[in-house]
Design an enzyme around this catalytic site. Structure first.
Site, PDB file in Angstrom:
ATOM      1  N   LYS A  32      52.497  20.340  36.586  1.00 18.10           N
ATOM      2  CA  LYS A  32      53.892  20.607  36.975  1.00 18.10           C
ATOM      3  C   LYS A  32      54.857  19.668  36.246  1.00 18.10           C
ATOM      4  CE  LYS A  32      53.174  19.949  41.372  1.00 18.10           C
ATOM      5  NZ  LYS A  32      51.735  19.700  41.306  1.00 18.10           N
ATOM      6  N   THR A  33      54.556  18.383  36.330  1.00 13.97           N
ATOM      7  CA  THR A  33      55.433  17.407  35.695  1.00 13.97           C
ATOM      8  C   THR A  33      55.449  17.629  34.185  1.00 13.97           C
ATOM      9  OG1 THR A  33      54.907  15.863  37.461  1.00 13.97           O
ATOM     10  CG2 THR A  33      55.902  14.943  35.478  1.00 13.97           C
ATOM     11  N   ASP A 219      61.586  17.437  40.243  1.00 23.01           N
ATOM     12  CA  ASP A 219      60.139  17.262  40.425  1.00 23.01           C
ATOM     13  C   ASP A 219      59.871  16.877  41.886  1.00 23.01           C
ATOM     14  OD1 ASP A 219      57.477  17.117  39.835  1.00 23.01           O
ATOM     15  OD2 ASP A 219      57.599  15.385  38.500  1.00 23.01           O
ATOM     16  N   GLU A 220      58.654  17.086  42.348  1.00 30.15           N
ATOM     17  CA  GLU A 220      58.261  16.729  43.726  1.00 30.15           C
ATOM     18  C   GLU A 220      59.254  17.314  44.737  1.00 30.15           C
ATOM     19  OE1 GLU A 220      55.457  15.161  44.206  1.00 30.15           O
ATOM     20  OE2 GLU A 220      55.065  13.953  42.420  1.00 30.15           O
ATOM     21  N   GLN A 257      51.531  18.741  49.243  1.00 28.23           N
ATOM     22  CA  GLN A 257      51.753  17.313  48.995  1.00 28.23           C
ATOM     23  C   GLN A 257      53.021  16.793  49.649  1.00 28.23           C
ATOM     24  OE1 GLN A 257      50.643  15.632  45.058  1.00 28.23           O
ATOM     25  NE2 GLN A 257      50.412  17.763  44.436  1.00 28.23           N
ATOM     26  N   ARG A 613      44.429  12.139  43.253  1.00 30.12           N
ATOM     27  CA  ARG A 613      44.855  11.150  42.257  1.00 30.12           C
ATOM     28  C   ARG A 613      43.726  10.826  41.292  1.00 30.12           C
ATOM     29  NH1 ARG A 613      49.074  12.626  41.957  1.00 30.12           N
ATOM     30  NH2 ARG A 613      48.336  14.143  43.442  1.00 30.12           N
TER      31      ARG A 613
END
Ligand code: ATP
Ligand code: MG
Length: 767
Positions: A32-33, A219-220, A257, A613
């Protein structure tokens, strides 16, 4: 076309998207990032969008920095015009220019949580509320939630009617807002809320920024709150060349998330994005590029227990990889000791560097034991978040001086330093001045300047007068041409005797504080050197106020990182240790006891964030007993561990020291799935080598080669030698002291800074 290289078809579709709203909804590690960064590059190079028209919002400055770097690599110099920043930095930049339109000065101060608490303590006193009954933290968090939902003090008051406690909070909120305004200060929530207010009350300013930020990326997105959503939706309203209104808004996120509900994150922002913007194009990414299949299987197995979520499963083309290592230790010391051992072993075998490791835990307090064991093993590490550098007393004191010089209306800062170092100004005197200031509607500092008129303080008048003239002389000097911030800090230290007093104390603690102060001075110097615009005191204070914890981590440093699961969002590491996996810790008691599934689901999402992670190796661990809040607790392994199928886990028991490799592997649970790992011979070297055969990740019972030896590791310099340090330059060693298995080296650097450091960390080079 290199921007599209190494993108899968779905990623490519997202990168090529031009106008209109776009929602990228995808699991962890699916790029995504990466898509966001590549899209910025593509907009510029293929659609000829002016970099000036792009705004990319992220959650931490570290993420913002990483994104800027990646964009720089793809686009080249013009990337400088893009705004890549956190919500808070972007808003501060806007407010610094425009805040006068809503009645604040442009040199406003940003209050951190300590400042907020001091202010609330003052308010409780002023409103004569019992501080035992009304805790400042509880009130502040009620105020913060209100601000997240854009509820003003007046609205809060109306809603509170009939609820006694809420009515009290409403009075505090009103007074708090007034005092912040009087002090020309904003708290963290205000940074967003005041920007919204600025836009809503000033159409011209809003339309300027709507036209400026023609392409917005977030983002996020799953962790935005109501206020942040309002901000974005205000901005993302740009008229296209033909006059049609476009919402050029691209948001990326993962509902699994969302972990900041306690800070007001509104998961419906992402779940309802499509109904908010019906013309939204939705792209889902499924392939994970970060982790091995076993790690993803574990993550999928845990998260599927949540009822409220959009169904998706992560997969990868990567090999299955190692099993998930799982160990139940006797206590927290054994847990941390073994993990420190394992890291030392893997690094000394040359298989990884320190920076490849992260230790993740649920609460900050868990870091202490790890810290002890890492120190013992001479493993360089950094704790993200526990004691933020800028929260330290000496740093806050010096910053309070700087803030007083910059903004005399900032009462909290003035009061913090009026008697630091001690000048014999007592609390009664301070109270009297405070009351005088409130009565006359002026700032504390203004009251100080009028202290001749205040009753009952004549005995302190001389001391107060000299404090005021001290501050005034700093202000005067700062205004002189060629005067630097570094110079100002040194002058403050000199004139107040701050460091001299610490030197007289000559304790380890005091010396540590002196080092921190030197660090602050270096920070100021490097700000002045690297600042893109004209360096100013205000600019420096702003930069300092906005450093989130994770931002203090310098990538180039080879360090093991320790942090809470919350801080780990968006990051990735080859080796991840999820520790303290016990019911009562993770998930925490309150989630277990709560009737409401919501809290448990948020804990589970946090677990999913933690697992995902890990790139190559993941270890889960727990302890049978541990000390918490002064008592020994016995905890069951976390229910999240039970949610992971047995065949994915490779279990090692708490093995007694000096066990043979076969004994160790016989403790492994049942079948190991398809996993049959060949151990490179290099792993078998070293003292604890045999244990690697059982579990290359957690080895037990053997110290690392470094810590095991009692005498200090050899260094090739001694007192009188010339040495070089990567950051501080060249200098002369003035003292060497043996400390445990290391040396404490004192160096007089040529820039006239004296520094004490540990030989193993300082990596000094003999000249
Ligand atoms: P998170 O949900 O944790 O924020 P993310 O979806 O933002 O994750 P990224 O951090 O962008 O994922 O990517 C994860 C890793 O996968 C990165 O190391 C990235 O470079 C890599 N990656 C992403 N897409 C590809 C691709 N098409 N080919 C190779 N590597 C990729
Ligand atoms: Mg990401």
């Amino acid at each position: 076309m290199h921007i599209l290289e190494n993108l899968n078809p779905e990623q490519e579709r997202a990168v090529k998207h031009f106008k209109g709203p776009l929602l990228i909804l995808a699991g962890a590690g699916s790029g995504k990032t990466r898509v966001l960064t590549h899209r910025i590059a593509y907009l510029i190079s293929e659609y000829n969008v002016n970099p000036w028209n792009i705004l990319a919002l992220t959650f931490t400055n570290k993420a913002a920095g990483e994104m800027r770097e990646r964009v720089d690599q793809i686009v080249g110099e013009s990337a400088g015009d893009i705004w890549v920043s956190t919500f808070h930095s972007a808003c501060v930049r806007i407010l610094r220019r425009q805040i006068e339109a809503i009645g604040y000065g442009r040199n406003f101060t940003i209050y951190d949580s300590d400042d907020q608490k001091s202010l609330m303590r003052d308010i409780l006193k002023y409103l004569q509320l019992d501080p035992k009954k009304y805790r400042e933290r509880t009130i502040l968090s009620a105020i913060s939630s209100a601000k997240d939902e854009l509820i003003t003090p007046e609205q809060y008051e109306t809603r509170a009617q009939g609820d006694y406690t809420k009515e009290i909070y409403a009075r505090c909120y009103r007074e708090y807002a007034k005092r912040l305004h009087d002090a020309n200060a904003l708290d963290f929530d205000d940074i967003i809320c005041k920007t919204i207010q600025l836009f809503e009350e000033n159409e011209d300013i809003l339309s300027y920024y709507q036209n400026r930020f023609r392409f917005i990326m977030v983002d996020e997105y799953q962790d935005t709150n109501t206020a942040q959503f309002r901000l974005i939706s205000l901005l993302a309203n740009t008229a296209d060349d033909d006059g049609t209104i476009l919402h050029n808004l691209c948001v990326v996120g993962d509902d699994d998330q969302s972990i900041y509900k306690f800070r007001g994150a509104n998961i419906y922002n992402i779940l309802n994005f499509e109904s908010q913007y019906p013309e939204t194009k939705v792209i889902k990414l499924e392939e994970n590029y970060r982790s091995t299949q076993n790690i993803l299987d574990a993550a999928n197995a845990v998260i599927k227990n949540n009822a409220v979520r959009k169904d998706k499963a992560l997969w990868t083309e990567k090999p299955k990889g190692d099993a998930i290592y799982y160990t139940r230790f006797e206590n927290e010391y054994e847990e941390s000791g073994c993990i420190a051992d394992a890291i030392a072993n893997v690094v000394s075998a040359g298989l990884a560097s320190y920076k490849d490791f992260a230790i993740l835990y649920r609460t900050n307090a868990q870091s202490r034991v790890f810290e002890e064991k890492l120190v013992l093993h001479n493993i360089p590490y950094r704790i993200v978040g526990a004691v933020n550098f800028y929260q330290r007393r000496e740093i806050k004191d010096l910053l309070a001086y700087l803030r007083t010089i910059e903004n005399g209306m900032d009462d909290i800062s003035v009061k913090r330093i009026i008697n630091v170092p001690k000048r014999g100004i007592g609390l009664t005197t301070i109270d009297r001045i405070t009351n005088y200031a409130i009565e006359h509607g002026i700032s504390f500092y203004d009251a100080l300047e009028n202290c001749d008129y205040i009753d009952g303080i004549s005995r302190s008048a001389a001391k107060l007068g000299s404090f005021v003239s001290l501050i005034d002389s700093f202000k005067r000097h700062l205004a002189e041409p060629g005067y630097s911030l570094e110079g100002l800090l040194r002058e403050i230290i000199e004139e107040t005797g701050y460091v001299r007093l610490l030197q007289e104390e000559d304790s380890d603690e005091a010396n540590g504080r002196i080092e921190n102060i030197e660090e602050l001075i270096s920070k100021a110097a490097s700000y002045e050197e690297n600042c893109e615009e004209e360096p100013t005191l205000g600019g420096f204070l702003e930069e300092v106020a906005l450093v989130a914890d994770i931002d203090n981590v310098d990538e180039s440093n080879d360090l093991v990182l320790l942090m809470t699961l919350h801080s780990a969002k968006g990051l990735e590491f080859p080796y991840v240790y999820l520790v303290g996996m016990e019911d009562g810790i993770f998930p925490g008691y309150s989630a277990i006891m709560s009737d409401n599934e919501e809290e448990m689901e948020e804990e589970r999402r946090l677990c999913y964030v933690g697992i995902t992670r890990a790139m190559n190796k993941l270890s889960l661990s727990c302890a049978r007993s541990r000390f918490r809040n002064g008592e020994q607790q016995f905890n069951r392994p976390s229910q999240f561990i039970n949610e992971i199928p047995r065949y994915l886990l490779k279990q090692s028991g708490a093995v007694p020291a000096k066990v043979s490799s076969s004994a160790s592997s016989s403790l492994n649970a049942g079948s190991m799935g398809s996993e049959k790992k060949k151990i490179p011979s290099s792993q078998k070297t070293g003292k604890g080598g045999a244990l690697f055969a059982g579990n290359p990740y957690i080895s037990k019972g053997f110290g690392s080669t470094k810590s095991a030896s009692g005498s200090p590791a050899a260094v090739n310099y001694t007192t009188g030698d010339r040495v070089a340090h990567v950051r501080f330059g060249e200098g002369t060693v003035t003292e060497m002291k043996e400390v445990g298995s290391d040396y404490q080296v004192t160096v007089a650097f040529d820039n006239s800074i004296n520094r004490k450091m540990m030989a193993s960390f300082a990596k000094l080079k003999k000249l």
